[in-house]
Scaffold this motif. Structure first.
Motif, PDB file in Angstrom:
ATOM      1  N   LEU A 148       3.149  -1.086   4.281  1.00 42.48           N
ATOM      2  CA  LEU A 148       2.276   0.088   4.372  1.00 42.48           C
ATOM      3  C   LEU A 148       3.068   1.386   4.465  1.00 42.48           C
ATOM      4  CD1 LEU A 148      -0.538   1.398   4.900  1.00 42.48           C
ATOM      5  CD2 LEU A 148      -0.196   0.857   7.327  1.00 42.48           C
ATOM      6  N   ILE A 173       0.870  -1.186   0.000  1.00 42.48           N
ATOM      7  CA  ILE A 173       0.000   0.000   0.000  1.00 42.48           C
ATOM      8  C   ILE A 173       0.898   1.225   0.000  1.00 42.48           C
ATOM      9  CG2 ILE A 173      -1.898   1.207   1.134  1.00 42.48           C
ATOM     10  CD1 ILE A 173      -2.587  -1.389   2.575  1.00 42.48           C
ATOM     11  N   SER A 207      -7.111  -5.592   0.975  1.00 38.12           N
ATOM     12  CA  SER A 207      -6.817  -6.447   2.127  1.00 38.12           C
ATOM     13  C   SER A 207      -8.014  -7.334   2.469  1.00 38.12           C
ATOM     14  CB  SER A 207      -6.438  -5.593   3.344  1.00 38.12           C
ATOM     15  OG  SER A 207      -6.246  -6.396   4.485  1.00 38.12           O
ATOM     16  N   GLY A 264      -6.309   0.175  -0.334  1.00 35.27           N
ATOM     17  CA  GLY A 264      -5.556  -0.781   0.458  1.00 35.27           C
ATOM     18  C   GLY A 264      -6.438  -1.607   1.378  1.00 35.27           C
ATOM     19  N   VAL A 270       1.517  -7.178   4.978  1.00 35.87           N
ATOM     20  CA  VAL A 270       1.218  -5.888   4.360  1.00 35.87           C
ATOM     21  C   VAL A 270       2.416  -4.964   4.506  1.00 35.87           C
ATOM     22  CG1 VAL A 270      -0.246  -3.823   4.433  1.00 35.87           C
ATOM     23  CG2 VAL A 270      -1.262  -6.084   4.793  1.00 35.87           C
ATOM     24  N   ALA A 295      -1.884  -1.437  -3.912  1.00 34.42           N
ATOM     25  CA  ALA A 295      -2.903  -0.413  -3.721  1.00 34.42           C
ATOM     26  C   ALA A 295      -2.200   0.935  -3.610  1.00 34.42           C
ATOM     27  CB  ALA A 295      -3.722  -0.688  -2.466  1.00 34.42           C
TER      28      ALA A 295
END
Length: 235
Positions: free
Chosen positions: A57, A13, A47, A43, A55, A37
Motif C-alpha cells: 500500500l 495499491i 481487496s 484498492g 497488500v 489498483a
C-alpha cells in the motif's frame, strides 16, 4: 520459496504505473499472483473481491490518504500490509505501524530487501498444538505460548512475566515490526506509553537469557526508533 508462498496473491495499491510494473514483474518472478489498483477506492474494491494474502500500500494515493485504506482493510481483515512511501520520518513510520500496518518500506527501496519482507509476512505463524495454543521452535529455542515455557536445547530458560509477555507478543507477530507503543500499551498499559526504558531493559534481559547478540541477532531485531521484530522464523 514454499508452495504456499508460490500460491499467494498480492495486491498492489499504488498510483504510479512504473512502481506497479516494477513490483508486478518482481513478484511474479517469485511465483506470486498479483492484482493491482491505482486508487484508494479501487484498492478497497479489489481487496473485497479478491481477498489477497498480502497488500502493498502506497500512502500517497490520488483520492485518499493511504491510512484511510489501511483503516478500511483493518475493518475487514487482518491481511498483512506493507506500506510503501516516500515519507521517511520516524513519526510517520510509527503512526502508520500503530495504525495497523505490518511493515513500512521507504521509497526508493531495494527489491531484494522488499521481497524478503514479503516472504517474512507470508511465512506461516507458529503452528497451534492439540490444545490450540501456539508453539515456536527452531530446533534450538522452544517457546510454548500456552504453557508459558521456554527452553534452549532442552534446558529451561526462566523468564519473568514481563519478559515472557514481550517475547510472546513478538513471536505472535513473527516477521512483523511491533512498535514500542504497541508493546507498552499491551503489556504495561496505556499510562506507560512514554516509559520506553522499561522496554529496553526487558529486551536487554531477553537477549542476555537467549544468548542473542544485538549486533548479529538470531531472534530479536531492533528497528531503530520504531520497535522490534522477531526474526527467528528466518533462521
Amino acid at each position: 520459496m514454499s508452495d504456499a508462498g508460490a500460491q499467494a496473491q498480492i495486491l498492489i495499491i499504488d498510483d504510479e504505473p512504473q512502481i506497479r510494473r516494477f513490483l508486478r514483474i518482481s513478484l511474479k518472478s517469485q511465483g506470486y499472483a498479483v492484482a493491482e489498483a491505482a486508487s484508494a477506492a479501487e484498492g478497497i474494491a479489489v481487496s473485497q473481491a479478491h481477498r489477497p494474502d498480502l497488500v502493498v500500500l502506497d500512502l500517497g494515493l490520488p483520492d485518499a490518504d493511504g491510512r484511510t485504506v489501511l483503516a478500511e482493510l483493518r475493518a475487514q481483515s487482518s491481511v498483512p500490509v506493507i506500506v510503501l512511501s516516500v515519507r521517511d520520518s520516524e513519526t510517520e513510520k510509527v503512526l502508520t505501524l500503530d495504525s495497523g500496518a505490518n511493515d513500512y518500506v521507504t521509497k526508493p527501496f531495494g527489491i531484494q530487501e522488499f521481497l524478503a519482507r514479503v516472504r517474512n509476512l507470508l511465512r506461516a505463524r507458529p503452528e497451534p498444538t492439540a490444545t490450540g495454543e501456539a508453539v515456536f521452535t527452531d530446533g534450538h529455542l522452544t517457546v510454548d505460548l500456552g504453557r508459558r515455557l521456554v527452553s534452549q536445547d532442552g534446558v529451561p530458560v526462566h523468564l519473568t512475566r514481563k519478559e515472557f509477555a514481550v517475547l510472546g507478543m513478538l513471536i505472535g507477530h513473527a516477521g512483523r515490526v511491533v512498535t514500542q507503543s504497541q508493546l507498552l500499551r499491551q503489556i504495561w498499559g496505556p499510562t506507560h506509553l512514554a516509559d520506553t526504558h522499561y522496554l529496553r531493559i526487558v529486551i536487554g534481559k531477553l537477549r542476555q537469557k537467549l544468548g542473542d547478540d544485538p549486533n548479529d541477532p538470531r531472534y530479536l531485531r531492533t528497528e531503530p526508533g520504531v520497535g522490534y521484530r522477531f526474526i527467528g522464523a528466518d533462521v
